[in-house]
Design a protein around this motif. Sequence first.
Motif, PDB file in Angstrom:
ATOM      1  N   THR A 168      -1.913  31.861 -43.845  1.00 22.54           N
ATOM      2  CA  THR A 168      -0.961  31.177 -42.965  1.00 22.54           C
ATOM      3  C   THR A 168      -0.961  29.664 -43.160  1.00 22.54           C
ATOM      4  O   THR A 168      -0.040  28.992 -42.677  1.00 22.54           O
ATOM      5  CB  THR A 168      -1.267  31.466 -41.483  1.00 22.54           C
ATOM      6  N   LEU A 169      -1.974  29.116 -43.809  1.00 21.61           N
ATOM      7  CA  LEU A 169      -2.033  27.664 -44.001  1.00 21.61           C
ATOM      8  C   LEU A 169      -1.832  27.284 -45.464  1.00 21.61           C
ATOM      9  O   LEU A 169      -1.413  26.168 -45.757  1.00 21.61           O
ATOM     10  CB  LEU A 169      -3.386  27.119 -43.519  1.00 21.61           C
ATOM     11  N   GLY A 170      -2.146  28.182 -46.342  1.00 19.91           N
ATOM     12  CA  GLY A 170      -2.032  27.900 -47.760  1.00 19.91           C
ATOM     13  C   GLY A 170      -2.559  29.079 -48.554  1.00 19.91           C
ATOM     14  O   GLY A 170      -2.949  30.109 -47.988  1.00 19.91           O
ATOM     15  N   THR A 171      -2.558  28.901 -49.866  1.00 23.11           N
ATOM     16  CA  THR A 171      -3.062  29.948 -50.751  1.00 23.11           C
ATOM     17  C   THR A 171      -4.423  29.523 -51.279  1.00 23.11           C
ATOM     18  O   THR A 171      -4.548  28.487 -51.943  1.00 23.11           O
ATOM     19  CB  THR A 171      -2.098  30.140 -51.947  1.00 23.11           C
ATOM     20  N   ILE A 172      -5.440  30.293 -50.958  1.00 15.49           N
ATOM     21  CA  ILE A 172      -6.771  30.008 -51.499  1.00 15.49           C
ATOM     22  C   ILE A 172      -6.753  30.395 -52.973  1.00 15.49           C
ATOM     23  O   ILE A 172      -6.506  31.562 -53.309  1.00 15.49           O
ATOM     24  CB  ILE A 172      -7.860  30.799 -50.751  1.00 15.49           C
ATOM     25  N   CYS A 173      -6.954  29.426 -53.843  1.00 14.62           N
ATOM     26  CA  CYS A 173      -6.839  29.683 -55.284  1.00 14.62           C
ATOM     27  C   CYS A 173      -8.190  29.760 -55.985  1.00 14.62           C
ATOM     28  O   CYS A 173      -8.330  30.452 -56.991  1.00 14.62           O
ATOM     29  CB  CYS A 173      -5.996  28.594 -55.940  1.00 14.62           C
ATOM     30  N   ARG A 174      -9.141  29.003 -55.492  1.00 16.23           N
ATOM     31  CA  ARG A 174     -10.463  29.002 -56.116  1.00 16.23           C
ATOM     32  C   ARG A 174     -11.532  28.909 -55.043  1.00 16.23           C
ATOM     33  O   ARG A 174     -11.284  28.353 -53.973  1.00 16.23           O
ATOM     34  CB  ARG A 174     -10.646  27.794 -57.027  1.00 16.23           C
ATOM     35  N   ALA A 175     -12.713  29.391 -55.383  1.00  8.49           N
ATOM     36  CA  ALA A 175     -13.840  29.262 -54.451  1.00  8.49           C
ATOM     37  C   ALA A 175     -15.111  28.981 -55.241  1.00  8.49           C
ATOM     38  O   ALA A 175     -15.288  29.497 -56.357  1.00  8.49           O
ATOM     39  CB  ALA A 175     -14.011  30.539 -53.651  1.00  8.49           C
ATOM     40  N   ARG A 176     -15.928  28.144 -54.671  1.00 12.35           N
ATOM     41  CA  ARG A 176     -17.273  27.942 -55.210  1.00 12.35           C
ATOM     42  C   ARG A 176     -18.222  28.626 -54.238  1.00 12.35           C
ATOM     43  O   ARG A 176     -18.243  28.297 -53.046  1.00 12.35           O
ATOM     44  CB  ARG A 176     -17.548  26.444 -55.321  1.00 12.35           C
ATOM     45  N   LEU A 177     -18.977  29.586 -54.750  1.00 13.54           N
ATOM     46  CA  LEU A 177     -19.818  30.420 -53.883  1.00 13.54           C
ATOM     47  C   LEU A 177     -21.294  30.265 -54.244  1.00 13.54           C
ATOM     48  O   LEU A 177     -21.647  30.182 -55.420  1.00 13.54           O
ATOM     49  CB  LEU A 177     -19.441  31.901 -54.041  1.00 13.54           C
ATOM     50  N   HIS A 178     -22.125  30.260 -53.221  1.00 19.86           N
ATOM     51  CA  HIS A 178     -23.573  30.302 -53.453  1.00 19.86           C
ATOM     52  C   HIS A 178     -23.969  31.693 -53.923  1.00 19.86           C
ATOM     53  O   HIS A 178     -23.363  32.686 -53.516  1.00 19.86           O
ATOM     54  CB  HIS A 178     -24.328  29.994 -52.155  1.00 19.86           C
ATOM     55  N   LEU A 179     -24.988  31.747 -54.754  1.00 16.70           N
ATOM     56  CA  LEU A 179     -25.424  33.024 -55.318  1.00 16.70           C
ATOM     57  C   LEU A 179     -26.876  33.319 -54.968  1.00 16.70           C
ATOM     58  O   LEU A 179     -27.617  32.415 -54.546  1.00 16.70           O
ATOM     59  CB  LEU A 179     -25.271  32.996 -56.845  1.00 16.70           C
ATOM     60  N   VAL A 180     -27.237  34.561 -55.141  1.00 18.57           N
ATOM     61  CA  VAL A 180     -28.637  34.970 -54.976  1.00 18.57           C
ATOM     62  C   VAL A 180     -29.057  35.736 -56.232  1.00 18.57           C
ATOM     63  O   VAL A 180     -28.206  36.158 -57.012  1.00 18.57           O
ATOM     64  CB  VAL A 180     -28.839  35.877 -53.737  1.00 18.57           C
TER      65      VAL A 180
END
Lengths: 520, 337
Positions: free
Chosen positions: A224-236
Amino acid sequence: MSRPVHRLPARALPASTPEARALLRDASRIVDGRASIEPTDRLAYARDLWPKGLIWARSGQTPSPPELIVWPESLEEVRELTLLAARLGVPLVPFGAGSGLCGGTVALHGGIVLDLKRMSRVVALDPDAPEVECEAGILGERLERELGRKGLSTGHLPSSLGCSTVGGWLATRGAGQCSGRYGKIEDMVASLTVVDGRGEIVVAARRPRPGWETPGLFLGSEGTLGTICRARLHLVSVPEARAFQAFAFSGVRAGLDALRAILRAGLRPALARLYDPVDSQLFARGYESGAVHKRGLLRDRFDEGVMLPLERLASRAAAAAAFGLNRAADLLRECLLLLVFEGDSALVELEAEEAARVCAAAGGEDRGAEPAQTWLQNRYAEPFRQSRIFDAGAFLDRLEVAGTWERAVEIYERVRDAVSPFALVGCRFDHARVEGCALEFTFVGSAGSLEQVERRYDDLWRSALAAARAAGATFSHHHGVGVARLNAFKSQVGDGLVLMRALKATFDPAGIMNPGKLGA
Amino acid sequence: MAVAAHDLTQLEERVRKAAGVPTRTGDGVVELLPGSLREVARAQAVKGMLGQDAERVVVSLVAFDRIEAPDPAACTIRVGAGANLGEVEATLQGWALTLGWLSPKARSLTVRDWLEGRHAGLRAVPGNRLESAALSLGVALRSGGLFVTPAAPRSSGGPMLETLFLGRGGQAGTLVEAQLRALPRPELEETFHALVERPEDVVLLLRGVAASDVRPVEVHTRRKGRGFAVAITVATYAFRARRDRALVEGLLKGRGEPRAVGQVGGGAPEFEGELGWDRLAGAIGSAGPLGIYRIARESVVVAARAPVKGAVALDSPPEPLPAPLLGILDGAGQEVA
């Protein structure tokens, strides 16, 4: 802005309008022809896995479809498409793998569906941090496979792993099955790159980086606010070892007491799931059948062990039988608690020993490792097999709510009572944390005709959500809002809707982003 | 500018009637004294309607410093936003609970300052994630309405609107009350000492401890001879204490020389700031005695006698929310009025 979901006969979609054809030409220039107004595509993107859409599909109907589907391949293409939509005032609905359960991607006002699955690159992997930056359209299963080669994982492993995207997880604030240990997706985000409704690229990073836009504003925003195109995620790290345990308790309260005691003792199980007596029975049928083990194939196990009993129960639960069946289930007592610990082998062994001590002290009867091992083997199978319930003329759905421990029993009893007249209901207590847990109710119901099924389904949801709210639960833990829970969302947020409207006006002043959702 | 007493009396009469809450006057201002979240919202709405007179009206939150007994089942505690964190922690200790391991300066803040300031009420939890200690917030919105976030461990009900209040300095609304998450207090805390050669070794050591599923709660470093003295305190439970001890000692041997290094902490810090891991080695190398708190995979809090390069001071003003967004909230407030 909001309106009910319109439906149409699936075989008689209205022809594309001249405006849609013009839109196709404009969009095709941006994405090098990767766009379609074909009826088959429009039909395919008209719904997700919202069970009501499945009920409609069985009666040859579909939610009103979008006019155009576009497959962008880059952030820049998304930006240009957004600018085009904003200029023309055309709705834009981001779409992942379509496995949502709440109708979040149903294009209520038509317009363009933006399928992000061609944006599926792993952009950067930093094994030291460890973090990954990936595009939003990557399927969870593929991302995990790529990370696994480096001995890493997001720790976010929903049952829909093979049919959901990172963008979908983020947009709905999803939870993996091991969220008790690793957190929900919102706990894993270092930063998001979003093309907002103005066509601006917003990088929302967690502190201590500057900027007022934090990931939390876009997490759960359902496009509803925008398109999430990329994410930086923490890993385990991929766990070195696992321990599997199961304990039986003489009722929900005893099981919940044990579950809470496990968390208070400083244990961090990857899975800590308590099945109520009905779900315990269903689970037991799934793994105790001799035929199941002889076949050895995961798919057959699931069909024989879980889906067939559910189908039988669905037909038995038809019409007035549901209430009686639920009352009969009241006589059941035994609740099964599954525990999985993972990590380094020394710690896993210690945690399992301590868990066994806590469960024994709480009156639990040790059922060995096999039930939890069976869960692990089958944990991704479920979403692919549910359509057989609908084929049988019944419906199956899940309501996952959340609450603090002191309210858990009341939430359970109230929702179960509210649903009992409409469907057979079971529940599992999952995603446990020190302060509370999620309660995931499963409903299996049926009725004489498809119209009656739909009416029953609607009545059930109204009753269930009202009961959950009355008992102090949230209306959603990890499936999002969509159209299915829009009223519950508005009711819960109350005056806070002004905040949602303010965010909408800030990031999407033209109101093109997934209009009609989230009360803005 | 001096205000005539009769003007103030008239103003007091006016706002008391409009807001329906007790009032008092003093120092040239009228104080509205709401006793509930709803009354705070109403008092703010009234103040918002006053135009220039608003400067002479204060919405007092003096009534909101209560600390309720913790809920032993959910390990939560309800507090007024004016409650002191040190007192909250003392209450929790009586129940074998804790808010988490806060930095020295955080311990003296009120709940409001902790949640609305740059700390944002964040704490490190097992797994070294940063997590908000606020389970639920009660906010009187700038628009005059009420906003109470659901008291649930997690939710997926739309955007995380609470992030418009946590760490925002009250720009979008006034935090009035909160339900805070507590943690069961681990049974043991143990401190390990070592001497290492380089600041980078301290960082690798700390990362290694955190990655080993051990919970580091406090670290102190200072220059000693040609190297750096390090004291790492970890929290643990009896059932795993031996494993955690062996792990930390193994890591210390790998990175330096485990041994007693005398007093490492450097007294009461003047400065506290949030620092990314990429800048931590530089801070250790250039600062004097350094305390490291709230150790999470995203960042740490450093405490020192002087500002630390690259650290965002935790008492600095929060990032401003954009004016158009606040304007929309004000516009909604006028609609309400």
